[in-house]
Design a protein around this motif. Sequence first.
Motif, PDB file in Angstrom:
ATOM      1  N   LEU A  59       0.891  -1.174   0.149  1.00 13.44           N
ATOM      2  CA  LEU A  59       0.089   0.019   0.019  1.00 13.44           C
ATOM      3  C   LEU A  59       0.803   1.196  -0.066  1.00 13.44           C
ATOM      4  O   LEU A  59       0.191   2.336  -0.056  1.00 13.44           O
ATOM      5  CB  LEU A  59      -0.812   0.177   1.210  1.00 13.44           C
ATOM      6  N   GLY A  60       2.177   1.224   0.098  1.00 13.21           N
ATOM      7  CA  GLY A  60       3.002   2.173   0.257  1.00 13.21           C
ATOM      8  C   GLY A  60       2.749   3.045   1.564  1.00 13.21           C
ATOM      9  O   GLY A  60       3.155   4.299   1.505  1.00 13.21           O
ATOM     10  N   ARG A  61       2.535   2.544   2.708  1.00  9.53           N
ATOM     11  CA  ARG A  61       2.114   3.228   3.662  1.00  9.53           C
ATOM     12  C   ARG A  61       2.419   2.561   5.127  1.00  9.53           C
ATOM     13  O   ARG A  61       2.657   1.262   5.291  1.00  9.53           O
ATOM     14  CB  ARG A  61       0.519   3.404   3.934  1.00  9.53           C
ATOM     15  N   ARG A  62       2.866   3.349   6.107  1.00  6.86           N
ATOM     16  CA  ARG A  62       3.323   2.760   7.392  1.00  6.86           C
ATOM     17  C   ARG A  62       2.637   3.764   8.535  1.00  6.86           C
ATOM     18  O   ARG A  62       2.678   4.963   8.349  1.00  6.86           O
ATOM     19  CB  ARG A  62       4.771   2.729   7.464  1.00  6.86           C
ATOM     20  N   GLY A 122       1.043  11.116  19.732  1.00  9.53           N
ATOM     21  CA  GLY A 122       0.273  11.047  18.620  1.00  9.53           C
ATOM     22  C   GLY A 122       0.612   9.785  17.722  1.00  9.53           C
ATOM     23  O   GLY A 122       1.510   9.269  17.905  1.00  9.53           O
ATOM     24  N   ALA A 123      -0.494   9.776  16.736  1.00  3.25           N
ATOM     25  CA  ALA A 123      -0.455   8.493  15.984  1.00  3.25           C
ATOM     26  C   ALA A 123       0.007   9.222  14.608  1.00  3.25           C
ATOM     27  O   ALA A 123      -0.565  10.100  14.074  1.00  3.25           O
ATOM     28  CB  ALA A 123      -1.869   7.959  15.940  1.00  3.25           C
ATOM     29  N   TRP A 124       0.712   8.469  13.635  1.00  2.00           N
ATOM     30  CA  TRP A 124       1.100   8.895  12.761  1.00  2.00           C
ATOM     31  C   TRP A 124       1.021   8.112  11.332  1.00  2.00           C
ATOM     32  O   TRP A 124       1.036   6.763  11.601  1.00  2.00           O
ATOM     33  CB  TRP A 124       2.736   9.489  12.581  1.00  2.00           C
ATOM     34  N   MET A 125       0.810   8.774  10.229  1.00  2.00           N
ATOM     35  CA  MET A 125       0.930   7.892   9.045  1.00  2.00           C
ATOM     36  C   MET A 125       1.757   8.300   7.947  1.00  2.00           C
ATOM     37  O   MET A 125       1.811   9.592   7.685  1.00  2.00           O
ATOM     38  CB  MET A 125      -0.541   7.527   8.339  1.00  2.00           C
ATOM     39  N   ARG A 184      -0.512  13.432  10.838  1.00  2.00           N
ATOM     40  CA  ARG A 184      -1.016  13.028  12.159  1.00  2.00           C
ATOM     41  C   ARG A 184      -2.564  12.571  12.146  1.00  2.00           C
ATOM     42  O   ARG A 184      -3.128  13.347  11.396  1.00  2.00           O
ATOM     43  CB  ARG A 184      -0.847  14.077  13.191  1.00  2.00           C
ATOM     44  N   LEU A 185      -2.864  11.640  12.943  1.00  2.00           N
ATOM     45  CA  LEU A 185      -4.182  11.078  12.795  1.00  2.00           C
ATOM     46  C   LEU A 185      -4.868  11.460  14.233  1.00  2.00           C
ATOM     47  O   LEU A 185      -4.466  11.215  15.066  1.00  2.00           O
ATOM     48  CB  LEU A 185      -4.327   9.598  12.790  1.00  2.00           C
ATOM     49  N   ILE A 186      -6.177  12.219  13.915  1.00  2.00           N
ATOM     50  CA  ILE A 186      -6.766  12.801  14.973  1.00  2.00           C
ATOM     51  C   ILE A 186      -8.241  12.613  14.722  1.00  2.00           C
ATOM     52  O   ILE A 186      -8.751  12.867  13.700  1.00  2.00           O
ATOM     53  CB  ILE A 186      -6.551  14.210  15.084  1.00  2.00           C
ATOM     54  N   LEU A 187      -8.858  11.767  15.722  1.00  2.00           N
ATOM     55  CA  LEU A 187     -10.464  11.488  15.849  1.00  2.00           C
ATOM     56  C   LEU A 187     -11.087  12.719  16.208  1.00  2.00           C
ATOM     57  O   LEU A 187     -10.699  13.117  17.456  1.00  2.00           O
ATOM     58  CB  LEU A 187     -10.541  10.285  16.313  1.00  2.00           C
ATOM     59  N   VAL A 188     -12.341  12.909  15.826  1.00  4.49           N
ATOM     60  CA  VAL A 188     -13.331  13.619  16.486  1.00  4.49           C
ATOM     61  C   VAL A 188     -14.302  12.998  17.363  1.00  4.49           C
ATOM     62  O   VAL A 188     -14.376  11.672  17.196  1.00  4.49           O
ATOM     63  CB  VAL A 188     -13.901  14.596  15.381  1.00  4.49           C
ATOM     64  N   ALA A 189     -14.683  13.506  18.213  1.00  2.71           N
ATOM     65  CA  ALA A 189     -15.846  12.809  19.234  1.00  2.71           C
ATOM     66  C   ALA A 189     -17.026  12.318  18.374  1.00  2.71           C
ATOM     67  O   ALA A 189     -17.752  12.877  17.558  1.00  2.71           O
ATOM     68  CB  ALA A 189     -16.270  13.864  20.131  1.00  2.71           C
ATOM     69  N   GLY A 190     -17.186  10.945  18.765  1.00  5.55           N
ATOM     70  CA  GLY A 190     -18.441  10.280  18.282  1.00  5.55           C
ATOM     71  C   GLY A 190     -19.730  10.906  18.860  1.00  5.55           C
ATOM     72  O   GLY A 190     -19.624  11.827  19.830  1.00  5.55           O
ATOM     73  N   GLY A 191     -20.656  10.346  18.292  1.00  7.38           N
ATOM     74  CA  GLY A 191     -21.958  10.128  18.850  1.00  7.38           C
ATOM     75  C   GLY A 191     -22.773   9.370  19.410  1.00  7.38           C
ATOM     76  O   GLY A 191     -22.321   8.640  20.431  1.00  7.38           O
TER      77      GLY A 191
END
Length: 415
Positions: free
Chosen positions: A250-253, A261-264, A277-284
């Motif tokens: 996939l060419g990704r890590r 933090g989480a990174w791709m 950087r991977l950042i999630l928003v609050a769910g519902g």
Amino acid sequence: MGAAEIGWLDATAPAELIRTRQVSAVEVVQQRLERIDGIDPRLNSVVTVLADQALAAAGAADEAVAAVAHDATTVARMRAAGGLVLAKTSLSEFSYWTETDNLLVGRADNPSPFAGPGFGHGVPVGRVSGMTDSADLALAHRLADQADEIARRYFRAPHLGTEDKDDGSPVTEADRAIERALRASIRTEHPSDAFVGEEFGAHGRSSRRWIMDAIDGTASFIAGEPEWSTLIALEEHGVVTLGMVSAPALGRRWWAMPGTGAWMGPCPFDPSVLPRRLILVAGGNAKDAAIGIWPPPPRLSETERAIAARLAAGTATVLPALDWSTADPTAPPPRKPSTGSGSCHGALLVATGKVDAFLLLGAGPWDIAAVIPIVEEAGGTFSDLSGQRRTDTGAALFAGPGLHQQLLNMAKSPN
């Protein structure tokens, strides 16, 4: 004053020049970022990541500088950017950092042009990447590179040796070759560390344990599909402190350590490409959620199918879209949730915001450990179905912010 004219400045000169407005703080930051980048961009990748913030803070410092401005006030405003490559304890002690915490190669000494009279030993104001041990992250990247190289030799090879294990899952020559190689590298780098892999089990006992899945998604690997990866995790005193997923097809890590933090990023690394950087928003409400579940019903026990069916019935969307309450051994095998997503593991779908939750059943520690810090550092959550942060109970639930407990409650037996 242009950037070329700033090159000769010593550690104390910028302070006076900034005060007298002969040069701006922005110019100083820009020039030194460029000089570091010219020597070796990899050594200061985190500086590049934060360059915009550094320059913005320098601009704020320029506005603050006046005849009566105090050094500490200006430096405090610049430090707030979190990624400056200059400054020690005051503006009059501007210097290069002589070592850098960064995302690609861990902590590294900067080359000799940053040392010597006038430059001193720069003191990072808080570790930019926040890594608990960046040497371990650098080693994980090297292990991932090693695994990628071996996997590429076998991927889509015309005569790939495969067989079925006792549990019915496939294994290839590549799985075994990668696990042997990574175990040997760990033994060389850290002889006292323990190691556990899917193919050859546990080796050694230590408070530090590497947990590996040489090829996660072996069926995809055999089929010539790109959604497979090597999973690498480090567990210390029972807590996973590093996770990395490397997907060369996939060419990704993806990677993370607690507090960093989480990174791709690209696979293999390209110093000119910034990791994201991977950042999630609050769910519902979990009733509106999209959830991935794996493996399919024929590979689950009756109890596991009941849990999967409750989650599928209680959420808006389930991938794959199946009747999770029954097992039809004659049904064609469904596509796993990550197929065609640019990802390779259901937990990464959560970390990247493509689904709200992912349930993995019948899993070993090697299937789970590496993605735990990636999901959690992105803002998500992980537990087994009892709500414990364990990797040895065969079940893993990953969820976006605000959804985890709702889904755990939904998974419980109605009785």
